[in-house]
Design a protein around this motif. Structure first.
Motif, PDB file in Angstrom:
ATOM      1  N   PHE A   1      21.921  31.855  23.231  1.00  0.00           N
ATOM      2  CA  PHE A   1      22.616  32.416  22.727  1.00  0.00           C
ATOM      3  C   PHE A   1      24.153  32.498  23.794  1.00  0.00           C
ATOM      4  N   THR A   2      25.310  32.443  23.252  1.00  0.00           N
ATOM      5  CA  THR A   2      26.536  33.090  24.430  1.00  0.00           C
ATOM      6  C   THR A   2      27.106  32.992  23.025  1.00  0.00           C
ATOM      7  N   PRO A   3      28.289  33.517  24.255  1.00  0.00           N
ATOM      8  CA  PRO A   3      29.964  33.305  23.022  1.00  0.00           C
ATOM      9  C   PRO A   3      30.511  31.710  23.090  1.00  0.00           C
ATOM     10  N   VAL A   4      30.124  31.355  22.232  1.00  0.00           N
ATOM     11  CA  VAL A   4      30.706  30.527  21.465  1.00  0.00           C
ATOM     12  C   VAL A   4      32.589  30.263  20.839  1.00  0.00           C
ATOM     13  N   ASN A   5      33.212  29.383  21.696  1.00  0.00           N
ATOM     14  CA  ASN A   5      34.619  29.319  20.783  1.00  0.00           C
ATOM     15  C   ASN A   5      34.302  27.979  19.681  1.00  0.00           C
ATOM     16  N   LEU A   6      34.492  28.350  18.785  1.00  0.00           N
ATOM     17  CA  LEU A   6      34.301  27.201  17.893  1.00  0.00           C
ATOM     18  C   LEU A   6      35.337  26.292  17.633  1.00  0.00           C
ATOM     19  N   ALA A   7      36.512  26.794  18.201  1.00  0.00           N
ATOM     20  CA  ALA A   7      37.580  25.735  17.741  1.00  0.00           C
ATOM     21  C   ALA A   7      37.133  24.781  18.953  1.00  0.00           C
ATOM     22  N   SER A   8      36.926  25.432  20.350  1.00  0.00           N
ATOM     23  CA  SER A   8      37.097  24.476  21.387  1.00  0.00           C
ATOM     24  C   SER A   8      36.052  23.318  21.193  1.00  0.00           C
ATOM     25  N   VAL A   9      34.697  23.864  20.641  1.00  0.00           N
ATOM     26  CA  VAL A   9      33.437  23.268  20.140  1.00  0.00           C
ATOM     27  C   VAL A   9      34.110  21.880  18.927  1.00  0.00           C
ATOM     28  N   ALA A  10      34.657  22.393  18.000  1.00  0.00           N
ATOM     29  CA  ALA A  10      36.110  21.145  17.300  1.00  0.00           C
ATOM     30  C   ALA A  10      36.645  20.067  18.422  1.00  0.00           C
ATOM     31  N   ARG A  11      37.209  20.476  18.777  1.00  0.00           N
ATOM     32  CA  ARG A  11      37.957  19.892  19.026  1.00  0.00           C
ATOM     33  C   ARG A  11      37.537  19.024  20.748  1.00  0.00           C
TER      34      ARG A  11
ATOM     35  N   GLY B   1      41.426  24.496  11.095  1.00  0.00           N
ATOM     36  CA  GLY B   1      42.416  26.257  10.892  1.00  0.00           C
ATOM     37  C   GLY B   1      41.391  27.091  12.082  1.00  0.00           C
ATOM     38  N   GLU B   2      41.733  28.389  11.826  1.00  0.00           N
ATOM     39  CA  GLU B   2      41.502  29.383  13.251  1.00  0.00           C
ATOM     40  C   GLU B   2      40.116  29.452  12.789  1.00  0.00           C
ATOM     41  N   LEU B   3      39.671  29.366  13.783  1.00  0.00           N
ATOM     42  CA  LEU B   3      37.543  29.464  14.351  1.00  0.00           C
ATOM     43  C   LEU B   3      37.420  30.896  15.466  1.00  0.00           C
ATOM     44  N   PRO B   4      36.362  31.477  14.520  1.00  0.00           N
ATOM     45  CA  PRO B   4      35.533  32.298  15.686  1.00  0.00           C
ATOM     46  C   PRO B   4      35.302  31.754  16.339  1.00  0.00           C
ATOM     47  N   VAL B   5      34.740  32.990  17.144  1.00  0.00           N
ATOM     48  CA  VAL B   5      33.829  33.199  18.312  1.00  0.00           C
ATOM     49  C   VAL B   5      33.362  33.690  18.362  1.00  0.00           C
ATOM     50  N   LEU B   6      31.593  33.391  18.442  1.00  0.00           N
ATOM     51  CA  LEU B   6      30.105  33.909  17.914  1.00  0.00           C
ATOM     52  C   LEU B   6      29.161  33.501  19.129  1.00  0.00           C
ATOM     53  N   ASP B   7      28.044  34.391  18.933  1.00  0.00           N
ATOM     54  CA  ASP B   7      26.832  34.109  19.821  1.00  0.00           C
ATOM     55  C   ASP B   7      26.090  33.112  19.003  1.00  0.00           C
TER      56      ASP B   7
ATOM     57  N   ARG C   1      27.501  22.311  18.623  1.00  0.00           N
ATOM     58  CA  ARG C   1      28.172  20.490  18.758  1.00  0.00           C
ATOM     59  C   ARG C   1      27.637  20.256  17.497  1.00  0.00           C
ATOM     60  N   GLN C   2      26.366  20.113  17.780  1.00  0.00           N
ATOM     61  CA  GLN C   2      25.558  18.702  17.428  1.00  0.00           C
ATOM     62  C   GLN C   2      25.910  19.365  15.756  1.00  0.00           C
ATOM     63  N   ILE C   3      25.754  20.546  15.349  1.00  0.00           N
ATOM     64  CA  ILE C   3      25.890  20.739  13.737  1.00  0.00           C
ATOM     65  C   ILE C   3      27.316  20.107  12.889  1.00  0.00           C
ATOM     66  N   LEU C   4      28.624  20.464  14.021  1.00  0.00           N
ATOM     67  CA  LEU C   4      29.238  20.584  13.592  1.00  0.00           C
ATOM     68  C   LEU C   4      29.924  18.463  13.897  1.00  0.00           C
ATOM     69  N   GLN C   5      28.661  17.783  14.672  1.00  0.00           N
ATOM     70  CA  GLN C   5      28.914  16.453  14.794  1.00  0.00           C
ATOM     71  C   GLN C   5      28.288  15.405  13.196  1.00  0.00           C
ATOM     72  N   ASN C   6      27.274  16.867  12.921  1.00  0.00           N
ATOM     73  CA  ASN C   6      26.819  15.928  11.812  1.00  0.00           C
ATOM     74  C   ASN C   6      27.611  16.000  10.695  1.00  0.00           C
ATOM     75  N   LEU C   7      28.506  16.971  10.531  1.00  0.00           N
ATOM     76  CA  LEU C   7      28.050  17.099   9.338  1.00  0.00           C
ATOM     77  C   LEU C   7      30.150  16.469   9.015  1.00  0.00           C
ATOM     78  N   LEU C   8      30.388  16.341  10.387  1.00  0.00           N
ATOM     79  CA  LEU C   8      32.259  15.272   9.983  1.00  0.00           C
ATOM     80  C   LEU C   8      31.834  13.836  10.185  1.00  0.00           C
ATOM     81  N   SER C   9      30.963  13.601  10.802  1.00  0.00           N
ATOM     82  CA  SER C   9      30.491  12.317  10.704  1.00  0.00           C
ATOM     83  C   SER C   9      29.390  12.135   9.216  1.00  0.00           C
ATOM     84  N   ASN C  10      29.147  12.906   8.516  1.00  0.00           N
ATOM     85  CA  ASN C  10      29.001  12.386   7.382  1.00  0.00           C
ATOM     86  C   ASN C  10      30.148  12.864   6.478  1.00  0.00           C
ATOM     87  N   ALA C  11      31.360  13.398   6.689  1.00  0.00           N
ATOM     88  CA  ALA C  11      31.985  13.019   5.894  1.00  0.00           C
ATOM     89  C   ALA C  11      33.064  12.383   6.181  1.00  0.00           C
ATOM     90  N   LEU C  12      32.820  11.415   7.114  1.00  0.00           N
ATOM     91  CA  LEU C  12      33.808   9.964   7.898  1.00  0.00           C
ATOM     92  C   LEU C  12      32.582   9.693   7.079  1.00  0.00           C
TER      93      LEU C  12
END
Length: 438
Positions: free
Chosen positions: A278-288, A308-314, A321-332
């Motif tokens: 685990f490392t600090p992850v900026n979810l906004a950067s991951v979403a981009r 929207g505004e997304l936080p930084v978390l460990d 990235r994998q979880i966001l890509q799966n959810l967005l791919s499903n939405a598309l």
């Protein structure tokens, strides 16, 4: 005794009854009774001359009786009763580590046969040095400590926790106490849990072994099937009958689906077997980054995605990235035919609980709420493969990633009105489940 001295003695400060001198007065009796009533049974009244003298004597006898009963009550309801009735084995030992007191009789021995013997005589040989180190530490530092042991006896409880504390006399340590608690049930549960963990580790190793085989041995035949199929299609397609070309297309399609299934199984297995720290992850950067990867699919579907505004978390950056890509791919993928996709990614942070809630919402085809949990299981599909491609593993991977991070994922939906996937995650690693070792 002078009258003045007798008067001073009548206050009842002494423990002996005062006699002689002036007559006992009613005021002395009232003062004595008052003190007796306020739980001072040791007080005594002066026995003087006059008609009240015998009354004073009778009250003194009553006070003596009350004092005797008080001492008896203290003994009956005091520390001795607690020690005798305790379910714990309690013992004391001197600095020579020999038993001086015990509130239980040990199996096969009388109380007298236990006293004076070394505490180590009642320990299994393999436990003696470890327990000796704890006892010596308590004797040297005066800081209480504890150890757990197996019972040396074949009957009764099998596991104990022993709490060792110092005995002091005028500030000097002269011995130690041992309070032994039966933890057999707890220890059995612990041993069962350790066995389950070992079995789980073995299962994970087997899963990792499968992943290795799948990534090499199973993929190689598929690559050959696809390669030779493409060659056949390119060189001899004209020589094949329509039925032969149909067979070839089906073969290529089945090989492609099989390869995609293997890839998804590998992704599922590697959530834990190939996990990263685990490392600090900026979810906004991951979403981009995810939106950039899906740029072609977004343009082809004429989708609108708002972030929207997304936080930084460990977290594990690759898995976020994998979880966001799966959810967005499903939405598309699960969009309505007559309306372009509208997708939003938003987050809400709860600083008090130290968690964030990430929402991915769409206006797609939706599904019935009764399937909200089923869709996160392996190989679960709500729609036929003919219209929507996929292996039924994407959301199972999302759930496994969420659980590895100490979080959860749920879905809310209405047919024809879209779906909302809610991912809840701790912000800090201390709030999350520890990452698995690769």
């Amino acid at each position: 005794m002078t009258q003045e001295a007798a008067a001073k003695g009548s206050s009842g400060d002494g423990t002996q009854a005062l006699a002689g001198g002036a007559e006992t007065t009613s005021e002395e009796l009232i003062q004595f009774i008052t003190r007796l009533a306020t739980n001072e049974p040791h007080v005594r009244c002066r026995v003087g001359a006059g008609s009240l003298g015998p009354v004073a004597q009778a009250l003194n006898e009553l006070a003596g009786l009350l004092e005797t009963r008080r001492l008896s009550s203290v003994e009956k309801f005091g520390i001795e009763a607690l020690v005798e009735q305790s379910q714990n084995i309690m013992m004391t030992a001197d600095t020579s580590e020999r038993i001086r007191f015990i509130n239980f009789t040990l199996p096969g021995l009388t109380y007298e046969q236990v006293l004076g013997r070394s505490v180590y005589e009642f320990l299994l040989p393999e436990d003696q040095e470890r327990c000796r180190a704890v006892i010596h530490k308590v004797l040297e530092t005066g800081v209480p400590d504890s150890y757990d042991i197996r019972s040396y006896a074949d009957t009764g409880a099998q596991w104990y926790v022993v709490r060792v504390g110092p005995i002091r006399d005028a500030g000097r340590i002269v011995g130690f106490t041992m309070i032994t608690t039966d933890v057999t049930s707890l220890k059995r549960t612990q041993l069962q849990l350790e066995q389950s963990n070992r079995e789980l580790e073995q299962s994970n190793r087997e899963l990792e072994s499968f992943a290795s085989v799948a990534s090499h041995d199973l993929q190689e035949p598929l690559r050959k099937i696809q390669a030779f199929g493409e060659r056949l299609k390119a060189s001899d397609s004209g020589a094949l009958s329509p039925e032969g070309r149909d067979y070839l297309e089906r073969m290529q399609s089945a090989a492609t689906r099989m390869r995609r299934l293997i890839d998804d199984l590998l992704a599922f297995a590697r959530v834990t077997s190939k996990a990263q720290p685990f490392t600090p992850v900026n979810l906004a950067s991951v979403a981009r980054e995810v939106l950039s990867d899906l740029e072609v699919a977004i343009e082809q579907s004429k989708a609108t995605v708002t972030v929207g505004e997304l936080p930084v978390l460990d977290a594990d950056p690759t898995q976020m990235r994998q979880i966001l890509q799966n959810l967005l791919s499903n939405a598309l993928k699960f969009r309505q035919d007559d309306a372009p996709p509208r997708i939003s990614i938003e987050a809400k942070v709860d600083k008090e609980s130290g968690r964030c809630e990430l929402r991915v919402q769409d206006n797609g085809i939706g599904f019935e709420e009764k399937h909200a949990d089923k869709i996160f299981n392996l190989f679960q599909r709500l729609h036929g493969r003919g219209k929507y491609e996929g292996t039924g593993l994407g959301l199972a991977i999302c759930r496994k990633i969420a659980e590895r991070h100490g979080g959860s994922i749920v879905a809310r939906s209405t047919p024809g009105s879209g779906s909302t996937f809610v991912l809840t995650l701790p912000l800090a690693r201390s709030k999350a489940a520890p990452p698995s070792s690769p």
